[in-house]
Design a protein around this motif. Sequence first.
Motif, PDB file in Angstrom:
ATOM      1  N   UNK A  94      62.963  45.926  10.633  1.00 46.19           N
ATOM      2  CA  UNK A  94      63.948  44.905  10.295  1.00 46.19           C
ATOM      3  C   UNK A  94      64.108  43.769  11.265  1.00 46.19           C
ATOM      4  N   UNK A  95      63.339  43.739  12.346  1.00 49.12           N
ATOM      5  CA  UNK A  95      63.568  42.722  13.373  1.00 49.12           C
ATOM      6  C   UNK A  95      63.350  41.305  12.858  1.00 49.12           C
ATOM      7  N   UNK A  96      62.450  41.117  11.906  1.00 53.32           N
ATOM      8  CA  UNK A  96      62.203  39.767  11.389  1.00 53.32           C
ATOM      9  C   UNK A  96      63.407  39.208  10.634  1.00 53.32           C
ATOM     10  N   UNK A  97      64.286  40.100  10.141  1.00 50.81           N
ATOM     11  CA  UNK A  97      65.473  39.662   9.399  1.00 50.81           C
ATOM     12  C   UNK A  97      66.703  39.564  10.302  1.00 50.81           C
ATOM     13  N   UNK A  98      66.565  39.972  11.555  1.00 47.72           N
ATOM     14  CA  UNK A  98      67.686  39.935  12.489  1.00 47.72           C
ATOM     15  C   UNK A  98      67.712  38.617  13.259  1.00 47.72           C
ATOM     16  N   UNK A  99      68.914  38.258  13.705  1.00 46.37           N
ATOM     17  CA  UNK A  99      69.013  37.175  14.680  1.00 46.37           C
ATOM     18  C   UNK A  99      68.611  37.722  16.045  1.00 46.37           C
ATOM     19  N   UNK A 100      68.364  36.826  16.986  1.00 50.69           N
ATOM     20  CA  UNK A 100      67.986  37.273  18.324  1.00 50.69           C
ATOM     21  C   UNK A 100      69.101  38.094  18.973  1.00 50.69           C
ATOM     22  N   UNK A 101      70.351  37.661  18.795  1.00 48.86           N
ATOM     23  CA  UNK A 101      71.472  38.401  19.378  1.00 48.86           C
ATOM     24  C   UNK A 101      71.617  39.789  18.762  1.00 48.86           C
ATOM     25  N   UNK A 102      71.401  39.886  17.458  1.00 46.24           N
ATOM     26  CA  UNK A 102      71.470  41.185  16.795  1.00 46.24           C
ATOM     27  C   UNK A 102      70.364  42.098  17.297  1.00 46.24           C
ATOM     28  N   UNK A 103      69.159  41.554  17.425  1.00 40.22           N
ATOM     29  CA  UNK A 103      68.034  42.350  17.921  1.00 40.22           C
ATOM     30  C   UNK A 103      68.309  42.856  19.327  1.00 40.22           C
ATOM     31  N   UNK A 104      68.897  41.998  20.158  1.00 39.95           N
ATOM     32  CA  UNK A 104      69.222  42.428  21.528  1.00 39.95           C
ATOM     33  C   UNK A 104      70.284  43.533  21.501  1.00 39.95           C
ATOM     34  N   UNK A 105      71.258  43.400  20.616  1.00 37.38           N
ATOM     35  CA  UNK A 105      72.289  44.424  20.497  1.00 37.38           C
ATOM     36  C   UNK A 105      71.737  45.758  20.036  1.00 37.38           C
ATOM     37  N   UNK A 106      70.803  45.724  19.076  1.00 38.45           N
ATOM     38  CA  UNK A 106      70.185  46.960  18.602  1.00 38.45           C
ATOM     39  C   UNK A 106      69.384  47.619  19.721  1.00 38.45           C
ATOM     40  N   UNK A 107      68.707  46.813  20.533  1.00 37.57           N
ATOM     41  CA  UNK A 107      67.947  47.364  21.660  1.00 37.57           C
ATOM     42  C   UNK A 107      68.870  48.065  22.659  1.00 37.57           C
ATOM     43  N   UNK A 108      70.019  47.450  22.957  1.00 39.64           N
ATOM     44  CA  UNK A 108      70.967  48.082  23.879  1.00 39.64           C
ATOM     45  C   UNK A 108      71.538  49.355  23.262  1.00 39.64           C
ATOM     46  N   UNK A 109      71.828  49.329  21.961  1.00 37.87           N
ATOM     47  CA  UNK A 109      72.298  50.533  21.276  1.00 37.87           C
ATOM     48  C   UNK A 109      71.263  51.635  21.365  1.00 37.87           C
ATOM     49  N   UNK A 110      70.013  51.288  21.116  1.00 42.44           N
ATOM     50  CA  UNK A 110      68.940  52.266  21.221  1.00 42.44           C
ATOM     51  C   UNK A 110      68.862  52.845  22.627  1.00 42.44           C
ATOM     52  N   UNK A 111      68.999  51.992  23.639  1.00 41.30           N
ATOM     53  CA  UNK A 111      68.937  52.455  25.025  1.00 41.30           C
ATOM     54  C   UNK A 111      70.063  53.441  25.318  1.00 41.30           C
ATOM     55  N   UNK A 112      71.251  53.174  24.776  1.00 43.65           N
ATOM     56  CA  UNK A 112      72.384  54.066  24.985  1.00 43.65           C
ATOM     57  C   UNK A 112      72.159  55.418  24.307  1.00 43.65           C
ATOM     58  N   UNK A 113      71.678  55.378  23.064  1.00 43.47           N
ATOM     59  CA  UNK A 113      71.411  56.625  22.343  1.00 43.47           C
ATOM     60  C   UNK A 113      70.301  57.415  23.028  1.00 43.47           C
ATOM     61  N   UNK A 114      69.305  56.718  23.544  1.00 45.31           N
ATOM     62  CA  UNK A 114      68.233  57.404  24.265  1.00 45.31           C
ATOM     63  C   UNK A 114      68.772  58.074  25.526  1.00 45.31           C
ATOM     64  N   UNK A 115      69.699  57.409  26.209  1.00 43.63           N
ATOM     65  CA  UNK A 115      70.320  58.029  27.372  1.00 43.63           C
ATOM     66  C   UNK A 115      71.014  59.320  27.020  1.00 43.63           C
ATOM     67  N   UNK A 116      71.700  59.320  25.890  1.00 51.79           N
ATOM     68  CA  UNK A 116      72.354  60.547  25.419  1.00 51.79           C
ATOM     69  C   UNK A 116      71.318  61.611  25.088  1.00 51.79           C
ATOM     70  N   UNK A 117      70.209  61.189  24.500  1.00 56.19           N
ATOM     71  CA  UNK A 117      69.179  62.129  24.064  1.00 56.19           C
ATOM     72  C   UNK A 117      68.485  62.830  25.222  1.00 56.19           C
ATOM     73  N   UNK A 118      68.334  62.149  26.362  1.00 55.69           N
ATOM     74  CA  UNK A 118      67.620  62.754  27.499  1.00 55.69           C
ATOM     75  C   UNK A 118      68.562  63.234  28.600  1.00 55.69           C
TER      76      UNK A 118
END
Length: 253
Positions: A94-118
């Motif tokens: 979905x990155x092509x349909x996201x704005x740059x700010x949204x994409x950056x937010x999703x990346x930070x969300x992913x990083x947070x969830x990954x921190x929880x996962x490990x």
Amino acid sequence: MADFETIRRAGAGTMSDIDEGLRSHMNRVYGIMSLGMLVTAVIAYVVGMDFAAARAGQETSFLSPELLQTMFTSPVRYIIMFAPLAIVFGFGAGINRMSENTARGVFILFSAVMGLSISWIFAIYTGTSIATTFLATAIAFASLSLYGYTTKRDISAWGSFLIMGVIGLIVASLLNIWIGSAGLSFAISLIGILVFAGLTAYDTQNIKNTYIAMASAGQTEWLGKAAIMGALNLYLDFLNMFMFLLNFMGSSE
């Protein structure tokens, strides 16, 4: 895709602009990646230390023992385990349909969830072994990424073999959750280190070539999201190398 030497022959003025822009772009990629790693590290440490305290019957700092038990011993742990993978696939689609700010937010969300996962690693391995493995991973990552950036050799042909290796690692890892084979775990870790070492160099060169292609074609409006996607790829390379190395270098509590 544009070749760096081809662009260089196009003219000194154009090449100077691309060189300067490329350095700025790569700094942005590494900056976004570093921010994601910091978010992951903080959340993994906080949750992991509470988990370790709860296992030892000690008082926790942020999360209740009941919540930690639900997160790590109930079926919820499978949601935590697979959520980062789901976010990555969704992000890529979905990155092509996201704005740059949204994409950056999703990346930070992913990083947070990954921190929880490990986060469980702080309850299993000593702090010294985690720090030592992180340092070893950082040195290896920096060396491999520098090679991918500076080499004149086209390593794009590595891509299909490395992706096949990643798919094989995912399948083998899922199977080993139920099999629980120490031998298979060792083989997965060894192959995983090699695969993500290769991907670090490959992804770095790909980020570089993608920038050159977009800049030479005047498609600068996509460079922001290209930097975020590049940061995600390098983040995954680093984190996976770290986790596989930890299986070798980590000392259990």
